[in-house]
Design a protein around this motif. Structure first.
Motif, PDB file in Angstrom:
ATOM      1  N   LYS A 127      -8.994   9.598   1.786  1.00  0.00           N
ATOM      2  CA  LYS A 127     -10.261   9.256   2.447  1.00  0.00           C
ATOM      3  C   LYS A 127     -11.057  10.540   2.703  1.00  0.00           C
ATOM      4  O   LYS A 127     -10.499  11.522   3.205  1.00  0.00           O
ATOM      5  N   ILE A 185       0.895  -1.169   0.000  1.00  0.00           N
ATOM      6  CA  ILE A 185       0.000   0.000   0.000  1.00  0.00           C
ATOM      7  C   ILE A 185       0.924   1.206   0.000  1.00  0.00           C
ATOM      8  O   ILE A 185       1.705   1.384   0.939  1.00  0.00           O
ATOM      9  N   LYS A 188      -5.582   2.211  -8.051  1.00  0.00           N
ATOM     10  CA  LYS A 188      -5.475   3.606  -7.607  1.00  0.00           C
ATOM     11  C   LYS A 188      -6.229   3.767  -6.290  1.00  0.00           C
ATOM     12  O   LYS A 188      -7.314   3.205  -6.104  1.00  0.00           O
ATOM     13  N   LEU A 189      -5.660   4.569  -5.389  1.00  0.00           N
ATOM     14  CA  LEU A 189      -6.358   4.917  -4.149  1.00  0.00           C
ATOM     15  C   LEU A 189      -6.557   6.429  -4.143  1.00  0.00           C
ATOM     16  O   LEU A 189      -5.823   7.161  -4.810  1.00  0.00           O
ATOM     17  N   VAL A 238      -6.717   0.005   3.571  1.00  0.00           N
ATOM     18  CA  VAL A 238      -6.182   1.283   3.083  1.00  0.00           C
ATOM     19  C   VAL A 238      -6.672   2.456   3.951  1.00  0.00           C
ATOM     20  O   VAL A 238      -6.008   3.483   4.056  1.00  0.00           O
ATOM     21  N   GLU A 239      -7.812   2.267   4.619  1.00  0.00           N
ATOM     22  CA  GLU A 239      -8.320   3.341   5.504  1.00  0.00           C
ATOM     23  C   GLU A 239      -7.357   3.583   6.665  1.00  0.00           C
ATOM     24  O   GLU A 239      -7.260   4.690   7.184  1.00  0.00           O
ATOM     25  N   LEU A 253      -6.349   6.455   3.369  1.00  0.00           N
ATOM     26  CA  LEU A 253      -6.668   6.375   1.936  1.00  0.00           C
ATOM     27  C   LEU A 253      -8.005   5.665   1.751  1.00  0.00           C
ATOM     28  O   LEU A 253      -8.584   5.133   2.701  1.00  0.00           O
ATOM     29  N   ALA A 307     -10.299  -2.510   1.213  1.00  0.00           N
ATOM     30  CA  ALA A 307     -10.912  -1.213   1.536  1.00  0.00           C
ATOM     31  C   ALA A 307     -10.635  -0.854   3.007  1.00  0.00           C
ATOM     32  O   ALA A 307     -10.279   0.290   3.316  1.00  0.00           O
ATOM     33  N   HIS A 346      -0.236   6.793  -3.583  1.00  0.00           N
ATOM     34  CA  HIS A 346      -1.667   6.470  -3.624  1.00  0.00           C
ATOM     35  C   HIS A 346      -2.009   5.302  -4.552  1.00  0.00           C
ATOM     36  O   HIS A 346      -2.813   5.445  -5.481  1.00  0.00           O
ATOM     37  N   TYR A 347      -1.384   4.173  -4.316  1.00  0.00           N
ATOM     38  CA  TYR A 347      -1.821   2.965  -5.034  1.00  0.00           C
ATOM     39  C   TYR A 347      -1.623   1.754  -4.129  1.00  0.00           C
ATOM     40  O   TYR A 347      -0.907   1.827  -3.115  1.00  0.00           O
ATOM     41  N   TYR A 367     -10.231   2.564 -11.317  1.00  0.00           N
ATOM     42  CA  TYR A 367      -9.166   2.405 -10.305  1.00  0.00           C
ATOM     43  C   TYR A 367      -8.077   1.415 -10.717  1.00  0.00           C
ATOM     44  O   TYR A 367      -7.137   1.206  -9.965  1.00  0.00           O
ATOM     45  N   TYR A 381     -10.423   3.193  -1.038  1.00  0.00           N
ATOM     46  CA  TYR A 381     -10.664   2.437  -2.272  1.00  0.00           C
ATOM     47  C   TYR A 381     -12.184   2.401  -2.459  1.00  0.00           C
ATOM     48  O   TYR A 381     -12.881   1.615  -1.821  1.00  0.00           O
TER      49      TYR A 381
END
Ligand SMILES: Cc1cc2nc3c(=O)[nH]c(=O)nc-3n(C[C@H](O)[C@H](O)[C@H](O)COP(=O)(O)OP(=O)(O)OC[C@H]3O[C@@H](n4cnc5c(N)ncnc54)[C@H](O)[C@@H]3O)c2cc1C
Length: 457
Positions: free
Chosen positions: A215, A99, A211-212, A121-122, A126, A118, A104-105, A162, A128
């Motif tokens: 948030k 991550i 891609k991210l 990444v939070e 970030l 999901a 940001h990917y 994405y 998704y």
């Protein structure tokens, strides 16, 4: 399946990753769609890229079809092994490899579960966004191969928006690398684009770069009750026309509201003809402004607005929506979830057409869906064993598609073609497109071994 071949697979993958008993194989003879069941000859679970390539080479040499399968949640019969062969399940290739907080990917193996990514990444601040209703079990590979949408499509787009890169094998065992980690990249054909909506027919993806985005700082949700579903639909059209983009704008009709309430008991308004679930997200000041504007539009269209005051109320709303399909599925033996999608200004017409269709054929249809995307899910509840009713259901489905096309829409906004919608393909895209797709498939997979007979090809 030849014994020697099974032995070779067991030696390489381990016995627990090769299923040959009839009982085990039966579990992979169907997916989340209502169509026919067909037993595969063998089921394998490669754990890494090398094992995957080994399986592909072995099947290719023996001319055995491969049907790639993630979680099997597709709703179009896309993983039914219609001509037998090997079901190759990706769920053991489930590592999140990287991550990247700065660029940001994320890089993931194809079998990573959507929600797992999901949630992860939070932790990095970030986001998704693609969130199919099935996200707690569906895989990223399956999402790419179906171009899955979800509840946030209106503002954030769908899976295709994405996908930055893919790594895959074709049926000859060649490793193919498309796209990468940069925002811009134009070396060669757009291979990630080719894999989107490819439904397992062109190659088997093992790694995907996604891609991210940052948030959103905050979000606010509301439930809006309507005594007429048409008022709810008009609200959707007016919100879109006002140029506000809620992150989510979902519709449930009275039948669906009751199915969810009966099962979940969360206090949904069971007398409402329809309800809208709306969320806006972003910078707090913008959220506050947009929320007020959306509320006004709802009220102008005779909606009764209830704001979700805390996280529990908000979670309840979205749980209600995510459970719509499973709550409806409890009511009858056969559930047919359709995916007709129309330009958003045509939602009131489409909703009216679905209602008329249900009474014309005397069948039960509950409708919910991503109204903000024009993507409705008329859900037919029936019993396939009742031949007379099922004939009426089939006619009703044909007419729903006809209407969607008449309104300038499509057969499928997000569930793909697979087996179930194959017969309608040519009507929407025309003969030339079918020939073009056949040539493409034939060039990449000349023996038609990758997920054969899907999309009518
Ligand atoms: C309750 C429920 C809610 C749903 N909600 C939504 C929704 O909101 N939006 C939406 O778009 N869909 C939704 N779906 C449909 C489904 O979840 C999606 O199509 C999802 O993307 C399928 O993922 P999967 O891992 O289950 O793939 P599978 O069903 O296993 O496979 C789907 C297709 O992808 C191919 N495939 C899988 N992995 C790979 C790979 N690694 N390489 C190449 N091809 C591959 C398969 O061959 C098949 O053709 C829902 C389904 C259910 C049951």
């Amino acid at each position: 399946m030849k014994k020697s071949l099974v032995k070779e697979l067991e030696k390489r993958l381990g016995k627990s990753s090769v299923l040959i008993s009839e009982g085990d194989r039966a579990l992979f003879s169907y997916d989340a769609a209502y169509g026919e069941k067909v037993l595969p000859d063998i089921v394998v679970f490669p754990e890494n890229k090398d094992d995957l390539q080994f399986v592909i080479n072995l099947m290719s040499e023996n001319e055995i079809p491969i049907i790639t399968r993630g979680a099997g949640t597709n709703l179009s019969g896309g993983t039914v092994p219609v001509s037998g062969g090997c079901v190759l399940v990706t769920t053991k290739m489930n590592r999140i490899l990287e991550i990247n907080e700065k660029d940001h990917y994320a890089v993931v193996e194809a079998g990573v579960v959507t929600k797992q990514l999901a949630d992860k990444v939070e932790e990095y601040g970030l986001f998704y966004p693609p969130d199919p209703g099935s996200m707690s079990i569906s895989t990223i590979g399956g999402n790419v191969a179906e171009n899955a949408g979800g509840l946030r499509g209106l503002k954030y787009g769908v899976t295709k928006d994405y996908v930055m890169g893919v790594k895959l094998f074709d049926m000859a065992g060649n490793e193919v690398i498309g796209g990468g980690k940069t925002v811009k990249l134009v070396t060669g054909f757009n291979i990630p684009g080719l894999m989107i909506s490819s439904e397992g027919m062109l190659g088997i993806m093992y790694e995907i770069i996604l891609k991210l985005v940052p948030k959103p700082a905050t979000s606010k949700s509301m439930l809006v009750e309507y005594s007429s579903v048409i008022d709810a639909c008009n609200t959707v059209s007016e919100i879109i026309a006002s140029k506000i983009l809620p992150s989510t704008l979902e519709l449930m009709d009275n039948f669906t509201i009751n199915a969810v309430e009966e099962s979940e008991k969360i206090g949904l308004p069971v007398k409402a003809d329809a309800l809208l679930l709306i969320e806006v997200d972003g910078h707090p000041a913008v959220v506050e402004d947009e929320f007020i504007m959306v509320k006004k539009i709802c009220e102008k269209n005779k909606g009764y607005v209830k704001v979700a005051d805390n996280n529990e109320e908000r979670d309840n709303l979205w749980t209600a929506r995510r459970k719509a399909l499973s709550c409806l599925a409890r009511l009858k033996p056969t559930l047919i979830l359709e995916d007709a999608t129309v330009p958003r200004s045509k939602i009131p017409d489409m909703m009216k057409a679905i209602k008329e269709n249900a009474s014309k054929y005397n069948i039960t249809i509950g409708t919910f869906g991503h109204a903000g995307d024009g993507n409705l899910h008329p859900t037919i509840l029936t019993d396939k064993r009742d031949e007379d009713e099922f004939r009426r259901v089939e006619k009703a489905i044909d007419e729903i598609f006809e209407k969607a096309l008449l309104f300038g829409g499509t057969l499928s906004g997000e569930h793909g073609v697979g087996l179930l919608k194959a017969k309608y393909m040519e009507i929407e895209v025309g003969k030339g497109t079918i020939i073009f797709m056949k040539k493409l498939k034939n060039g990449i997979d000349p023996k038609n071994l990758l997920n054969p007979h899907k999309m009518g090809l």
